[in-house]
Design a protein around this motif. Structure first.
Motif, short mmCIF file in Angstrom:
data_model
loop_
_atom_site.label_atom_id
_atom_site.label_comp_id
_atom_site.label_asym_id
_atom_site.label_seq_id
_atom_site.Cartn_x
_atom_site.Cartn_y
_atom_site.Cartn_z
N SER A 175 30.08 0.11 32.88
CA SER A 175 30.50 -0.50 31.60
C SER A 175 30.33 -2.02 31.64
CB SER A 175 31.97 -0.18 31.32
OG SER A 175 32.11 1.22 31.20
N ARG A 176 30.17 -2.56 30.45
CA ARG A 176 30.09 -4.02 30.31
C ARG A 176 31.49 -4.63 30.46
NH1 ARG A 176 25.84 -5.60 26.54
NH2 ARG A 176 27.09 -7.46 26.15
N LYS A 177 31.53 -5.94 30.76
CA LYS A 177 32.81 -6.61 30.96
C LYS A 177 33.18 -7.53 29.79
CE LYS A 177 32.80 -6.68 36.04
NZ LYS A 177 31.52 -6.04 36.36
N TRP A 178 32.23 -7.74 28.89
CA TRP A 178 32.45 -8.64 27.75
C TRP A 178 31.99 -7.98 26.46
CZ3 TRP A 178 34.63 -13.63 28.13
CH2 TRP A 178 34.94 -14.01 29.45
N ALA A 179 32.60 -8.39 25.35
CA ALA A 179 32.21 -7.89 24.03
C ALA A 179 30.77 -8.33 23.72
CB ALA A 179 33.18 -8.41 22.97
N ASP A 217 26.50 -10.26 29.25
CA ASP A 217 27.87 -10.54 29.71
C ASP A 217 27.97 -11.96 30.26
OD1 ASP A 217 29.08 -8.20 29.01
OD2 ASP A 217 29.25 -7.38 31.03
N SER A 218 26.99 -12.33 31.09
CA SER A 218 27.07 -13.67 31.69
C SER A 218 26.90 -14.76 30.63
CB SER A 218 26.08 -13.84 32.85
OG SER A 218 24.78 -13.58 32.47
N CYS A 253 28.66 0.05 20.45
CA CYS A 253 29.68 0.70 21.28
C CYS A 253 29.05 1.44 22.46
CB CYS A 253 30.48 1.67 20.40
SG CYS A 253 31.88 2.41 21.25
N THR A 254 27.96 2.19 22.19
CA THR A 254 27.33 2.98 23.26
C THR A 254 26.67 2.10 24.32
OG1 THR A 254 25.37 3.21 21.86
CG2 THR A 254 26.93 5.06 21.88
N GLY A 255 26.46 0.84 24.01
CA GLY A 255 25.89 -0.09 25.00
C GLY A 255 26.95 -0.77 25.84
N LEU A 256 28.23 -0.59 25.45
CA LEU A 256 29.32 -1.28 26.16
C LEU A 256 30.03 -0.38 27.17
CD1 LEU A 256 31.04 -3.21 23.22
CD2 LEU A 256 29.54 -4.17 24.97
N VAL A 284 37.07 -6.20 22.08
CA VAL A 284 37.66 -6.99 23.17
C VAL A 284 38.81 -6.23 23.86
CG1 VAL A 284 39.02 -9.05 23.71
CG2 VAL A 284 36.92 -9.27 22.38
N ALA A 285 39.71 -5.67 23.06
CA ALA A 285 40.86 -4.95 23.65
C ALA A 285 40.40 -3.73 24.43
CB ALA A 285 41.84 -4.55 22.54
N ALA A 286 39.40 -3.01 23.89
CA ALA A 286 38.93 -1.78 24.55
C ALA A 286 38.22 -2.07 25.87
CB ALA A 286 38.00 -1.01 23.62
N ILE A 287 37.61 -3.25 25.95
CA ILE A 287 36.95 -3.61 27.22
C ILE A 287 38.02 -3.88 28.29
CG2 ILE A 287 35.73 -5.57 28.30
CD1 ILE A 287 33.72 -5.27 25.95
N LYS A 288 39.13 -4.47 27.87
CA LYS A 288 40.22 -4.75 28.82
C LYS A 288 41.01 -3.49 29.16
CE LYS A 288 40.82 -9.58 27.45
NZ LYS A 288 41.43 -10.38 26.40
N GLU A 289 41.26 -2.65 28.15
CA GLU A 289 42.10 -1.45 28.34
C GLU A 289 41.26 -0.19 28.13
OE1 GLU A 289 45.17 -1.45 29.32
OE2 GLU A 289 45.49 -3.63 29.21
N GLU A 290 40.95 0.49 29.23
CA GLU A 290 40.06 1.65 29.16
C GLU A 290 40.60 2.75 28.24
OE1 GLU A 290 37.76 4.30 32.43
OE2 GLU A 290 38.42 2.31 33.09
N VAL A 291 41.94 2.88 28.15
CA VAL A 291 42.52 3.96 27.35
C VAL A 291 42.18 3.83 25.86
CG1 VAL A 291 44.45 4.52 28.88
CG2 VAL A 291 44.71 2.69 27.20
N LEU A 292 41.81 2.62 25.42
CA LEU A 292 41.48 2.43 24.00
C LEU A 292 40.05 2.81 23.65
CD1 LEU A 292 43.12 -1.08 23.44
CD2 LEU A 292 43.99 1.10 22.60
N ARG A 293 39.23 3.06 24.67
CA ARG A 293 37.80 3.26 24.41
C ARG A 293 37.52 4.52 23.59
NH1 ARG A 293 35.38 1.05 30.22
NH2 ARG A 293 36.37 -1.01 30.02
N ASP A 294 38.17 5.61 23.97
CA ASP A 294 37.97 6.86 23.21
C ASP A 294 38.41 6.68 21.76
OD1 ASP A 294 36.88 8.09 25.34
OD2 ASP A 294 38.48 9.56 25.66
N GLU A 295 39.48 5.90 21.57
CA GLU A 295 40.00 5.65 20.22
C GLU A 295 38.92 5.02 19.34
OE1 GLU A 295 42.72 5.67 17.13
OE2 GLU A 295 42.78 6.71 19.06
N ILE A 296 38.17 4.06 19.92
CA ILE A 296 37.09 3.39 19.17
C ILE A 296 36.03 4.41 18.78
CG2 ILE A 296 35.30 1.59 19.26
CD1 ILE A 296 37.88 0.19 19.55
#
Length: 436
Positions: free
Chosen positions: A105-109, A187-188, A63-66, A24-36
């Motif tokens: 990218s997807r908008k929801w977990a 997502d919907s 992850c690769t689908g998000l 959830v956090a990584a979807i909102k904050e792009e900078v966290l995506r690499d961390e995941i």
């Protein structure tokens, strides 16, 4: 580590709760995506625990689908996956990164359906889609399938001549909500189920699953001529128009009602004449609400039996098309109807029917079914809705008149109006771009 079973937890969490904590956090904050990505790859490196490795690859699959890794991490992530080709999900993860880079990218977990699928090692997800004729079919839906693509796939499998005007709808409790064709399917779904959870009180500690159904139906009735697309008439148009007709929304004469009742009987019972005797008991399923008391049940039975005899030689599909051809002549054919309380027009009754169709927005007298006025789409300059209202401005924003309605279905009216206007504007723009 929780998801992979490397971190013992006293509390038991559902898999979706854990994937939400991760994504959830990584979807909102792009900078966290690499961390995941880095954390998953780190957990998979030199991991001797087979159970943990399997779960780690399932997590990487989600992850690769998000979202994709950033440009600077991309080649490292790809190298990591390529050097582990023996893993059953490696090729799939590589392909999914390419797909999500292309389609965005997807908008929801992940939705529970996706999480459940990968936990069972299913990378192909099937989802049930319901149709107005009460049939159900399953369709493959990927984590990167957009609603538009699914609509096209359904139309193609059902052999419809076009999917224009059709839409996916999600039914949750008493709400039926149209889905945006540009959104990802999962997502919907996730957005709707989360919204429902937020608005539903739940007992402490209880996890709530939301029951829903996905429907595919016609939403906009722009280029619909009965007989032109037989599959669409038989699966959708007849079954979507019949309930509105029986609720008594159209201005229908008694003679037309008799003819239509004969056709409805034919569709329902085909060649079975034994049910003719039950007509007085099932009148509500044959005759519009507002005409039931026009003549006695026995007179209805006599007239409907005679009408049915005329149509007896037809097939069920021919009867459906004959029904549609009669109501197609009415200006209210293909309308979505809303019973509202209007507070802006002193000359009109307080309770009116609003019909939204290809002509625009019509106000209809609730009792006589007479059309009081029609506002074409090009005269409507603005509209808005809330949980208890729908407002519309006709003409100039400053000097125009406002139509104010009290209704709990404002969201539907708003969405329909927006969809019709978009479709008509696209048609106009297409015409303009054609060479002279």
């Amino acid at each position: 580590m929780k998801f992979m079973g490397d971190y013992p937890s006293r509390q038991t969490h559902s898999s979706v709760e854990v994937t939400d904590q991760i994504f959830v956090a990584a979807i909102k904050e792009e900078v966290l995506r690499d961390e995941i990505y880095c954390q998953i790859m780190k957990q998979l490196t030199e991991n001797r625990n087979r159970y943990s490795v399997t779960k780690g690859w399932q997590l990487l699959w989600l992850c690769t689908g998000l979202f994709p890794p950033s440009k600077s991490l991309l080649k490292h992530a790809q190298k990591f996956i390529e050097t582990r080709q023996k893993e059953p999900l490696a090729l799939e993860c590589k392909r999914r990164i390419q797909t999500v880079m292309r389609s965005g990218s997807r908008k929801w977990a992940p939705h529970p359906v996706e999480v459940e699928a990968i936990l069972q090692n299913n990378t192909k997800i099937s989802h049930k889609i319901c149709f107005p004729n009460e049939t159900v079919q399953t369709f493959d839906v990927g984590t990167n399938t957009k609603n538009r693509t699914l609509c096209q796939n359904i139309a193609s499998k059902l052999q419809l001549s076009s999917w224009e005007g059709f839409s996916l709808f999600v039914k949750i409790a008493d709400k039926v909500i149209s889905q945006n064709e540009a959104d990802y399917f999962f997502d919907s779904l996730r957005q709707l189920t989360d919204w429902t959870k937020r608005n539903k009180p739940v007992k402490d500690g209880a996890t709530m699953s939301i029951a829903y159904e996905v429907y595919f139906m016609r939403k906009l009735w722009l280029n619909v001529t009965p007989g032109k697309d037989l599959k669409a008439d038989s699966i959708f148009h007849y079954h979507q128009e019949l309930p509105k007709y029986l609720r008594g929304y159209h201005n229908c004469s008694r003679d037309e009602a008799v003819q239509l009742a004969g056709l409805i009987y034919k569709v329902r019972f085909n060649k079975d004449r034994t049910q003719l005797a039950t007509i007085p008991k099932i009148l509500k399923e044959l005759v519009p609400d507002n005409l039931l008391r026009a003549i006695s049940p026995d007179e209805w039975k006599k007239s409907i039996t005679a009408a049915y005899s005329k149509h007896e030689g037809k097939t069920v599909d021919e009867a459906k098309i004959a029904f549609l051809k009669i109501i197609y002549r009415w200006p209210t054919f293909g309308s979505a109807f809303f019973e509202v309380k209007q507070t802006s027009e002193p000359n009109f009754p307080e309770i009116v029917l609003i019909a939204i169709n290809k002509q625009g927005v019509s106000l209809i007298h609730q009792k006589t079914k007479e059309i009081l006025t029609v506002y074409p789409f090009n005269k409507i300059s603005n509209w808005s809705s809330g949980s208890t209202f729908f407002h519309m401005t006709i003409g100039n924003l400053v000097r125009g008149s406002r139509i104010l309605c009290e209704t709990s279905l404002g969201y539907k009216m708003d969405d329909l109006l927006t969809s019709y206007v978009h479709l008509l504007m696209n048609a106009v723009n297409k015409q303009k771009s054609l060479p002279a």
